[in-house]
Scaffold this active site. Sequence first.
Site, PDB file in Angstrom:
ATOM      1  CG  HIS A   1      -1.777  -1.165   1.416  1.00  0.00           C
ATOM      2  ND1 HIS A   1      -1.367  -2.557   1.625  1.00  0.00           N
ATOM      3  CD2 HIS A   1      -3.074  -1.366   1.093  1.00  0.00           C
ATOM      4  CE1 HIS A   1      -2.307  -3.336   1.861  1.00  0.00           C
ATOM      5  NE2 HIS A   1      -3.345  -2.752   1.289  1.00  0.00           N
TER       6      HIS A   1
ATOM      7  CG  HIS B   1      -3.558  -0.436   5.207  1.00  0.00           C
ATOM      8  ND1 HIS B   1      -4.305   0.130   6.231  1.00  0.00           N
ATOM      9  CD2 HIS B   1      -3.994   0.666   4.403  1.00  0.00           C
ATOM     10  CE1 HIS B   1      -4.912   1.105   6.018  1.00  0.00           C
ATOM     11  NE2 HIS B   1      -4.684   1.546   4.870  1.00  0.00           N
TER      12      HIS B   1
ATOM     13  CB  SER C   1      -8.401  -6.347  11.892  1.00  0.00           C
ATOM     14  OG  SER C   1      -9.721  -6.437  11.943  1.00  0.00           O
ATOM     15  CG  LEU C   2      -8.220  -1.024   8.775  1.00  0.00           C
ATOM     16  CD1 LEU C   2      -9.183  -0.327   7.967  1.00  0.00           C
ATOM     17  CD2 LEU C   2      -7.304  -0.446   9.073  1.00  0.00           C
TER      18      LEU C   2
ATOM     19  CE  LYS D   1      -5.231   5.296  -0.374  1.00  0.00           C
ATOM     20  NZ  LYS D   1      -6.285   4.540   0.166  1.00  0.00           N
TER      21      LYS D   1
ATOM     22  CD  GLU E   1     -19.570  -6.153  25.247  1.00  0.00           C
ATOM     23  OE1 GLU E   1     -19.855  -5.693  24.130  1.00  0.00           O
ATOM     24  OE2 GLU E   1     -20.690  -6.273  26.036  1.00  0.00           O
TER      25      GLU E   1
ATOM     26  CG  ASP F   1     -31.376 -13.823  31.658  1.00  0.00           C
ATOM     27  OD1 ASP F   1     -32.348 -13.035  32.124  1.00  0.00           O
ATOM     28  OD2 ASP F   1     -30.368 -13.493  32.421  1.00  0.00           O
TER      29      ASP F   1
END
Lengths: 619, 619
Positions: B34, B74, B121-122, B243, B366, B423
Amino acid sequence: MPVTASSRIPALKNIATRLRIESVRATTEAGSGHPSTCCSAAEIMAAIFFAEMRYDPAHPEQPDNDRFVLSKGHAAPILYAAWAEAGIIDRASLLTLRRIDSDLEGHPTPRLPWVDVATGSLGQGICAAVGIALNARRISSDYRTYVLLGDGETSEGSVWEAAEVASLQRLDSICAITDVNALGQSQPTPWRHDLDALAARWRAFGWHARIVDGHDLPAILEALDEARGTKSRPTMLLARTVKGKGISFIEGKNGWHGKVLKKGDEVDKALRELESQLVPEEAPLPAVPRPKQVPRPPAVDAPPAAPPYGRGEHVATREAFGDAVARLGAADIRIAVLDADVKNSTFTEKFEQQHPDRFYENFIAEQVMIGAAMGLAARGAIPFPATFGAFLSRAYDFIRMAAISHLNIKMVGSHVGVSIGEDGPSQMALEDLAMMRAQPNVTVLYPCDAVSTERLLALMAYHPGPAYLRTSRPKTPVIYGPDDVFRIGGSNVLRRSAADVATVVGAGVTLFEALQAYDTLRQDGISIRVVDLYSIQPVDGDSLVGCARETHGRLITVEDHYAAGGIGDAVAAAVADEGATVHRLAVRDVPRSGKPEELLDRFGISARHIVDAVKQVAV
Amino acid sequence: MPVTASSRIPALKNIATRLRIESVRATTEAGSGHPSTCCSAAEIMAAIFFAEMRYDPAHPEQPDNDRFVLSKGHAAPILYAAWAEAGIIDRASLLTLRRIDSDLEGHPTPRLPWVDVATGSLGQGICAAVGIALNARRISSDYRTYVLLGDGETSEGSVWEAAEVASLQRLDSICAITDVNALGQSQPTPWRHDLDALAARWRAFGWHARIVDGHDLPAILEALDEARGTKSRPTMLLARTVKGKGISFIEGKNGWHGKVLKKGDEVDKALRELESQLVPEEAPLPAVPRPKQVPRPPAVDAPPAAPPYGRGEHVATREAFGDAVARLGAADIRIAVLDADVKNSTFTEKFEQQHPDRFYENFIAEQVMIGAAMGLAARGAIPFPATFGAFLSRAYDFIRMAAISHLNIKMVGSHVGVSIGEDGPSQMALEDLAMMRAQPNVTVLYPCDAVSTERLLALMAYHPGPAYLRTSRPKTPVIYGPDDVFRIGGSNVLRRSAADVATVVGAGVTLFEALQAYDTLRQDGISIRVVDLYSIQPVDGDSLVGCARETHGRLITVEDHYAAGGIGDAVAAAVADEGATVHRLAVRDVPRSGKPEELLDRFGISARHIVDAVKQVAV
């Protein structure tokens, strides 16, 4: 509809009181549940269900009904109470809450026809609402989507993914309400009653946000009215409420989350207090307004098209998927595609080019992509959310809830396994089969070539329930012809002889390694059976048992996936009663960057390893 | 440090240019990567690494080094180039990018000692940065944490979870920078260069946000300076960038994401352009400032304490975990606990009461809970993030990346299986074993009683790498004494005789069903072997093979988990070469609300079903 008419307020107030009473009664009878969470939302629920929403209580299937999603699913008892009030369910059934013989579960599930998506994992309902609202656009309906969130719930990042997509899509048919009771499960929320802070967030994400007293019915009605008139932006009503409202001794008290009022004096006192809040009614409440009925042609499954590939052509299954879903979309308007900014890698851009109105871009936000697909599926679309298989793990809780909901979502994961090569482990799906197989009702398909991709895609589109298609990055040769037959739960035996010493089961890229191993072993005079296990769940038990029996009980599996939960385990489970041995070739360590063929070999799943395994078990 | 001194600007500018040159060269040589993403960040990287951060390039292990997390993983080539510039790695090695024999992978991983957490993993790096910053507080260090995000990445909900927690924790040692180059992978980002819109979001989440020209070095230095002086709030610098900056024919062009410059004319032209941007330097750049060295005592593992339980006492393993982790925390200051607003259900509130300074509340979020645990673990803490097992699925992508990073995080999931009862399915972890087992290096432990919980907790704390402890909601009797021995990869045979007709393998609540089945079968004169499989991964293959051989090759597994990927599959894999049969009792359908004992029976995992299975396979 003169929603500000003050004459209806006493009747609505009484409904709110009755919703509290029923919620308290039901949870006390069940011995568990969340009455305080119901009490804070009572006026909101009364206003939405009896002065705002348009729906036909006798016909949950009516596609133009306004929709309601209880994102704070633990308030289920008040939802059920609202239905009883609307005549949708029998009031007496409310006391069956949480019993094994009742569909009134602890958190709502689509066992109940008015529930679109199961909730109870927070932050998901609003994502589903995005999909439900997108569906209104797809079917040209004017139905509106209401979604009730808890305030603690808005800490979930998925809420902000939904906020962004709803804003970008200008979903003014969404009216969300946050029940800001300022108390979470174990403590006050971080913002307590600082509603301005919450409003600033929603506004920064492009929403119309308004603060309202959540126990003031005229104010709620006016806010709902304003939301209905707000164009080009979704609305968030931030309702200041008191947890446990109406029961003086629990109002606003920490420690009453998920706690019922004890039978006897405690609940009796609460019910007496609530009953004393009933007021004389000035006028009967008008009936719930019905939605406009729009005639629509019945949906018809598209007939299968002949895959336009010749044997020996090299096509990546990810690209074959892109072509196939675009073709299917032309034949069936229910087909929709959702992307998370990888459409040029998954090849869903082919669908976007042909069907831009049914292509939904979520940018880099996988949770709302799956959540919106859940909402679309709940309302009759056949949505294909697609991203790298690795990044579907980002939405696993949504996939779990989609499975609980038995929703018709068709997930596609590309770039699976070490065969993606140089990008390295962060981009490689190596646990996706395990993740999907673990859900008992998710169909898992894994084509090896373009023809099987096209066939399996069509099968999964019309097979009810959640499904997953695993596609690969490398180009692979077309080995199937137009007459080859595929079925969910099927497999193909590609090499077979009476002399086979073992069965090798591959799928996707490893199938070609198996075929290469077959050729190598033939040179040594060794025959193996080769199976293309294109359906991983359900798995073709009969064929696998047959192969095991015919090849001396020796099975070898080879998969571009980690060892646990994938093809090896699926095959072993299928032959569990046979006393066969199952030798598993799989990726057993965290991989690394490298060329695809180098990685297949380094991590033990290339033809050479299959040859070795055959010789080890069978020679 | 006079960061605004203009004399250093030409040298920094040249570093930025060299970082671009190296990024282009390496990606062209690799044939993938990239480069355009690297080019937009060059001035930011030059400023952070050579005018802002304090670190000792020779000593990555120095705990007071400022930290840098490349959340936009990346852009790895420019990170490696910065290290080469700092003398951390050999410049020639940059051309080994993405090769199988190189640790310079496509996305950064902790194979490299300067990488705390794998990214790629963004939306995860900023969550890890929260944990890294919390760790500075834990060890009383003044190190600062820098994290570089892409703009497209901020669509990920996890980014907003991190934003909230960093703000609530007043983490002013975090300086985040978003490289706003306005282009995602497949299209422009939704906001393009509307930096005010992005700033409004960060401000609404409580951050100090500042917009800066990301190619203007003096402006960047001043902004970094301001961030360093900002107290009580984290800072987000929103850097307007282009970019592909520096290469005229790709600057700001869509379609150049993840695309390398072709060898030959294309790359030659780019390199000539970049080289022409080198300028005369006014003064040599001063050496990178070193951090303050603070002496700290070496960490020592706490000796195991005797579990304070008597046989027959009834204690839920979730509560035993809460007590055990609080006790361990008193003996070892590395132990930390993270919660997501369920501390009164997981019993981590016991730890909070005793060690509030090492208890980190994330509210209902989480992903950042696991992400922050990753950051804490990377910097020497032993973090225990705990929530309902079902909700760990929300963070599965983080768990995946923690496994890729081999991080020392100790996850705890409570409320597993149908045995939670009323539940309903949204709250039941039924795929957690599959999810965790799929990661090859995650240790998976599942205690049945309070003593084994305490023992396994201590073992997992000091076993390197990621681990998962599965705890249960119901109270179970204590069956182990203080002298019983547990080990990772072990199991206990609880019932054994020479006449055993089959082996029943249980764990957690199902162990007690197995023991009850044993008693019932004894009355019919049938003996079974009963195994407590408290270690699910690694699994005790030797013992299971021995049991299989001694009980006619008949194994029956019973688990409060879905059928795929759990105990049945683990046992089958362990005995795969034996030709044994493995009969699996597991939850095979989506369950529902009900009483725990009703659900165990309805879903086929109660004593009665074990008795039936034994009779079916062995009588």
